[in-house]
Design a protein around this motif. Structure first.
Motif, PDB file in Angstrom:
ATOM      1  N   THR A 145       0.829  13.047 -32.062  1.00 57.55           N
ATOM      2  CA  THR A 145       0.224  11.764 -31.686  1.00 57.55           C
ATOM      3  C   THR A 145       0.404  11.555 -30.184  1.00 57.55           C
ATOM      4  OG1 THR A 145       2.307  10.604 -32.171  1.00 57.55           O
ATOM      5  CG2 THR A 145       0.655  10.691 -33.928  1.00 57.55           C
ATOM      6  N   PRO A 146      -0.578  10.957 -29.529  1.00 57.50           N
ATOM      7  CA  PRO A 146      -0.458  10.700 -28.093  1.00 57.50           C
ATOM      8  C   PRO A 146       0.367   9.451 -27.817  1.00 57.50           C
ATOM      9  CG  PRO A 146      -2.579   9.942 -28.883  1.00 57.50           C
ATOM     10  CD  PRO A 146      -1.898  10.587 -30.057  1.00 57.50           C
ATOM     11  N   GLU A 147       1.158   9.497 -26.773  1.00 58.05           N
ATOM     12  CA  GLU A 147       1.938   8.344 -26.341  1.00 58.05           C
ATOM     13  C   GLU A 147       1.788   8.183 -24.829  1.00 58.05           C
ATOM     14  OE1 GLU A 147       5.978   8.407 -27.614  1.00 58.05           O
ATOM     15  OE2 GLU A 147       5.425   8.038 -29.715  1.00 58.05           O
ATOM     16  N   PRO A 148       1.845   6.949 -24.343  1.00 53.64           N
ATOM     17  CA  PRO A 148       1.666   6.722 -22.902  1.00 53.64           C
ATOM     18  C   PRO A 148       2.791   7.331 -22.083  1.00 53.64           C
ATOM     19  CG  PRO A 148       2.370   4.705 -24.007  1.00 53.64           C
ATOM     20  CD  PRO A 148       2.058   5.683 -25.081  1.00 53.64           C
ATOM     21  N   THR A 149       2.450   7.739 -20.872  1.00 52.32           N
ATOM     22  CA  THR A 149       3.425   8.347 -19.966  1.00 52.32           C
ATOM     23  C   THR A 149       4.421   7.327 -19.440  1.00 52.32           C
ATOM     24  OG1 THR A 149       1.887  10.078 -19.304  1.00 52.32           O
ATOM     25  CG2 THR A 149       3.647   9.541 -17.750  1.00 52.32           C
ATOM     26  N   GLY A 150       3.949   6.127 -19.075  1.00 54.52           N
ATOM     27  CA  GLY A 150       4.854   5.107 -18.536  1.00 54.52           C
ATOM     28  C   GLY A 150       4.200   4.300 -17.440  1.00 54.52           C
ATOM     29  N   VAL A 151       4.874   4.212 -16.311  1.00 54.75           N
ATOM     30  CA  VAL A 151       4.360   3.478 -15.150  1.00 54.75           C
ATOM     31  C   VAL A 151       3.551   4.440 -14.281  1.00 54.75           C
ATOM     32  CG1 VAL A 151       4.977   2.189 -13.061  1.00 54.75           C
ATOM     33  CG2 VAL A 151       6.291   1.865 -15.170  1.00 54.75           C
ATOM     34  N   VAL A 152       2.305   4.069 -13.991  1.00 54.26           N
ATOM     35  CA  VAL A 152       1.410   4.916 -13.210  1.00 54.26           C
ATOM     36  C   VAL A 152       1.067   4.208 -11.897  1.00 54.26           C
ATOM     37  CG1 VAL A 152      -0.793   6.140 -13.160  1.00 54.26           C
ATOM     38  CG2 VAL A 152       0.432   5.866 -15.335  1.00 54.26           C
ATOM     39  N   ALA A 153       1.309   4.880 -10.783  1.00 50.22           N
ATOM     40  CA  ALA A 153       0.882   4.377  -9.479  1.00 50.22           C
ATOM     41  C   ALA A 153      -0.523   4.887  -9.203  1.00 50.22           C
ATOM     42  CB  ALA A 153       1.836   4.837  -8.385  1.00 50.22           C
ATOM     43  N   VAL A 154      -1.428   3.986  -8.860  1.00 49.19           N
ATOM     44  CA  VAL A 154      -2.836   4.327  -8.673  1.00 49.19           C
ATOM     45  C   VAL A 154      -3.248   3.997  -7.237  1.00 49.19           C
ATOM     46  CG1 VAL A 154      -5.202   3.884  -9.414  1.00 49.19           C
ATOM     47  CG2 VAL A 154      -3.330   3.812 -11.095  1.00 49.19           C
ATOM     48  N   ILE A 155      -3.671   5.010  -6.504  1.00 43.97           N
ATOM     49  CA  ILE A 155      -4.266   4.794  -5.190  1.00 43.97           C
ATOM     50  C   ILE A 155      -5.763   4.655  -5.420  1.00 43.97           C
ATOM     51  CG2 ILE A 155      -4.468   5.604  -2.825  1.00 43.97           C
ATOM     52  CD1 ILE A 155      -1.581   5.189  -3.749  1.00 43.97           C
ATOM     53  N   ALA A 156      -6.275   3.426  -5.303  1.00 44.51           N
ATOM     54  CA  ALA A 156      -7.665   3.154  -5.658  1.00 44.51           C
ATOM     55  C   ALA A 156      -8.620   3.896  -4.730  1.00 44.51           C
ATOM     56  CB  ALA A 156      -7.938   1.653  -5.601  1.00 44.51           C
ATOM     57  N   PRO A 157      -9.764   4.307  -5.257  1.00 42.01           N
ATOM     58  CA  PRO A 157     -10.714   5.069  -4.443  1.00 42.01           C
ATOM     59  C   PRO A 157     -11.326   4.225  -3.335  1.00 42.01           C
ATOM     60  CG  PRO A 157     -11.656   4.546  -6.588  1.00 42.01           C
ATOM     61  CD  PRO A 157     -10.218   4.155  -6.650  1.00 42.01           C
ATOM     62  N   ALA A 158     -11.654   4.879  -2.235  1.00 42.45           N
ATOM     63  CA  ALA A 158     -12.338   4.210  -1.134  1.00 42.45           C
ATOM     64  C   ALA A 158     -13.843   4.298  -1.350  1.00 42.45           C
ATOM     65  CB  ALA A 158     -11.960   4.870   0.193  1.00 42.45           C
ATOM     66  N   THR A 178       1.368   1.149 -17.926  1.00 41.55           N
ATOM     67  CA  THR A 178       1.254   0.038 -16.999  1.00 41.55           C
ATOM     68  C   THR A 178       0.985   0.605 -15.609  1.00 41.55           C
ATOM     69  OG1 THR A 178       3.662  -0.022 -16.705  1.00 41.55           O
ATOM     70  CG2 THR A 178       2.714  -1.508 -18.348  1.00 41.55           C
ATOM     71  N   ALA A 179       0.464  -0.229 -14.710  1.00 44.56           N
ATOM     72  CA  ALA A 179      -0.056   0.290 -13.451  1.00 44.56           C
ATOM     73  C   ALA A 179       0.405  -0.522 -12.251  1.00 44.56           C
ATOM     74  CB  ALA A 179      -1.588   0.315 -13.484  1.00 44.56           C
ATOM     75  N   VAL A 180       0.634   0.201 -11.149  1.00 42.19           N
ATOM     76  CA  VAL A 180       0.784  -0.392  -9.818  1.00 42.19           C
ATOM     77  C   VAL A 180      -0.375   0.153  -8.999  1.00 42.19           C
ATOM     78  CG1 VAL A 180       2.199  -0.597  -7.751  1.00 42.19           C
ATOM     79  CG2 VAL A 180       3.283  -0.517 -10.016  1.00 42.19           C
ATOM     80  N   VAL A 181      -1.274  -0.721  -8.592  1.00 41.36           N
ATOM     81  CA  VAL A 181      -2.520  -0.315  -7.955  1.00 41.36           C
ATOM     82  C   VAL A 181      -2.488  -0.665  -6.470  1.00 41.36           C
ATOM     83  CG1 VAL A 181      -5.031  -0.533  -7.981  1.00 41.36           C
ATOM     84  CG2 VAL A 181      -3.734  -0.772 -10.114  1.00 41.36           C
ATOM     85  N   VAL A 182      -2.768   0.315  -5.627  1.00 38.44           N
ATOM     86  CA  VAL A 182      -2.932   0.086  -4.196  1.00 38.44           C
ATOM     87  C   VAL A 182      -4.429   0.019  -3.926  1.00 38.44           C
ATOM     88  CG1 VAL A 182      -2.474   0.920  -1.870  1.00 38.44           C
ATOM     89  CG2 VAL A 182      -0.793   1.309  -3.688  1.00 38.44           C
ATOM     90  N   ALA A 183      -4.920  -1.171  -3.592  1.00 40.10           N
ATOM     91  CA  ALA A 183      -6.354  -1.367  -3.390  1.00 40.10           C
ATOM     92  C   ALA A 183      -6.827  -0.619  -2.149  1.00 40.10           C
ATOM     93  CB  ALA A 183      -6.656  -2.851  -3.255  1.00 40.10           C
ATOM     94  N   ASP A 184      -8.131  -0.334  -2.108  1.00 34.44           N
ATOM     95  CA  ASP A 184      -8.743   0.268  -0.930  1.00 34.44           C
ATOM     96  C   ASP A 184      -8.466  -0.630   0.272  1.00 34.44           C
ATOM     97  OD1 ASP A 184     -10.367   1.432   0.981  1.00 34.44           O
ATOM     98  OD2 ASP A 184     -12.246   0.858   0.024  1.00 34.44           O
ATOM     99  N   GLU A 185      -7.816  -0.078   1.300  1.00 38.66           N
ATOM    100  CA  GLU A 185      -7.377  -0.894   2.438  1.00 38.66           C
ATOM    101  C   GLU A 185      -8.550  -1.581   3.133  1.00 38.66           C
ATOM    102  OE1 GLU A 185      -4.625  -0.545   6.488  1.00 38.66           O
ATOM    103  OE2 GLU A 185      -5.223   1.257   5.396  1.00 38.66           O
ATOM    104  N   SER A 186      -9.661  -0.900   3.278  1.00 42.97           N
ATOM    105  CA  SER A 186     -10.779  -1.464   4.022  1.00 42.97           C
ATOM    106  C   SER A 186     -11.598  -2.456   3.205  1.00 42.97           C
ATOM    107  CB  SER A 186     -11.696  -0.342   4.521  1.00 42.97           C
ATOM    108  OG  SER A 186     -12.258   0.361   3.423  1.00 42.97           O
ATOM    109  N   ALA A 187     -11.494  -2.423   1.887  1.00 43.93           N
ATOM    110  CA  ALA A 187     -12.281  -3.321   1.028  1.00 43.93           C
ATOM    111  C   ALA A 187     -11.448  -3.783  -0.165  1.00 43.93           C
ATOM    112  CB  ALA A 187     -13.548  -2.612   0.555  1.00 43.93           C
TER     113      ALA A 187
END
Length: 298
Positions: A145-158, A178-187
């Motif tokens: 069965t699949p299980e989640p990895t954990g905390v994922v850091a996401v560098i959002a696409p530009a 769960t996620a920590v997302v770094v938004a696109d710096e310019s937008a």
């Protein structure tokens, strides 16, 4: 009655643990449209903000990963409903961020809503694709069965401020991460507005945390953080030096790393790849001879 009035400018904030703090550093930076016109001041997140976001994501992980897949799907569908209700706002923000006509920006928003609904529908089906009973030579049931990895850091696409963002965030959380997302710096404005949608939907606080600022500044502490389990480097596609730096930092503590594609067409059919990238497989053995013996897993 006079029609002259002052514009009420929006104050954008970070989204961490279900709340909207300013950066602890007090820093902001100017966000401009494609023509260089000022749009807003966005908070410039610090390393401390990144660490706080990881703490919030880890705290939320147990409850979110423990929810039923059906419930997660319902929660994600509610987000899509609320995105649809704020369609005009997101259309204006995407048009300004990406230099698109209103019609093309509206098409991007519609695609982002549809993409969110698509992932919501996978919540209770992904286990059927990657899990199942395994044939073994012996008197045992063997189930994966699949299980989640954990905390994922996401560098959002530009370059794709909403559709690309949704395409990397939704597959992470639909499977229980769960996620920590770094938004696109310019937008960053569509990402910060998406945080407002998440806050007023049924997504528990801490499941998604949104930071704005420099990917180079925030990516390093996230990739090296011992309580981050995986990193999606989608936003480093145009910076091979940064991508390599973050890969090395992640390798030091054995994180899963989803490397950036040289080119990405976020309007293309998404497939299941991003969901499966942040899943672990749990295999359970159980004797077929009765209920008296306990099973084992690895």
């Amino acid at each position: 009655m006079s029609t002259d009035r002052l514009n009420v400018l929006k104050t954008y904030k970070l989204y961490v643990g279900g709340k909207f703090p300013r950066s602890e550093s007090g820093r902001v930076y100017e966000v401009t449209d494609s023509k260089g016109n000022w749009l807003a001041n966005a908070p410039r997140s610090s390393r401390k903000d990144a660490r706080d976001a990881v703490v919030a994501a880890r705290k939320a992980f147990g409850g979110w990963s423990g929810a039923t897949a059906y419930n997660r799907g319902q929660v994600l569908y509610r987000v899509a409903e609320m995105l649809e209700g704020r369609r005009d706002q997101f259309t204006a923000e995407v048009a300004a961020a990406e230099g698109l006509s209103r019609a093309k920006a509206a098409a991007q928003v519609d695609a982002a809503v549809d993409r969110w609904v698509w992932y919501a529908g996978w919540s209770d089906k992904v286990a059927q694709v990657v899990g199942g009973a395994n044939p073994v030579a012996g008197p045992y049931f063997n189930l994966s069965t699949p299980e989640p990895t954990g905390v994922v850091a996401v560098i959002a696409p530009a370059g794709s401020s909403l559709l690309g963002l949704v395409s990397v965030v939704a597959p992470v959380i639909v499977t229980g991460n769960t996620a920590v997302v770094v938004a696109d710096e310019s937008a960053p404005l569509p990402a910060l507005s998406l945080a407002e949608v998440l806050a007023t939907s049924d997504v528990p606080g801490g499941v998604v945390n949104v930071l704005s600022g420099s990917a180079a500044e925030l990516g390093a502490p996230l990739a090296a953080h011992q309580d981050v389990n995986a990193v999606d480097l989608a936003g480093t596609a145009g910076d091979t030096g940064l991508a390599t730096e973050l890969e090395v930092a992640a390798a030091d503590n054995l994180k899963r790393v989803l490397r950036p594609a040289p080119t990405a067409d976020w309007s293309a059919a998404p497939g299941t790849g991003r969901m499966l990238a942040f899943l672990e497989t749990k295999t359970v053995w159980h004797p077929t001879g009765g209920l008296g013996a306990a099973g084992s897993s690895y």
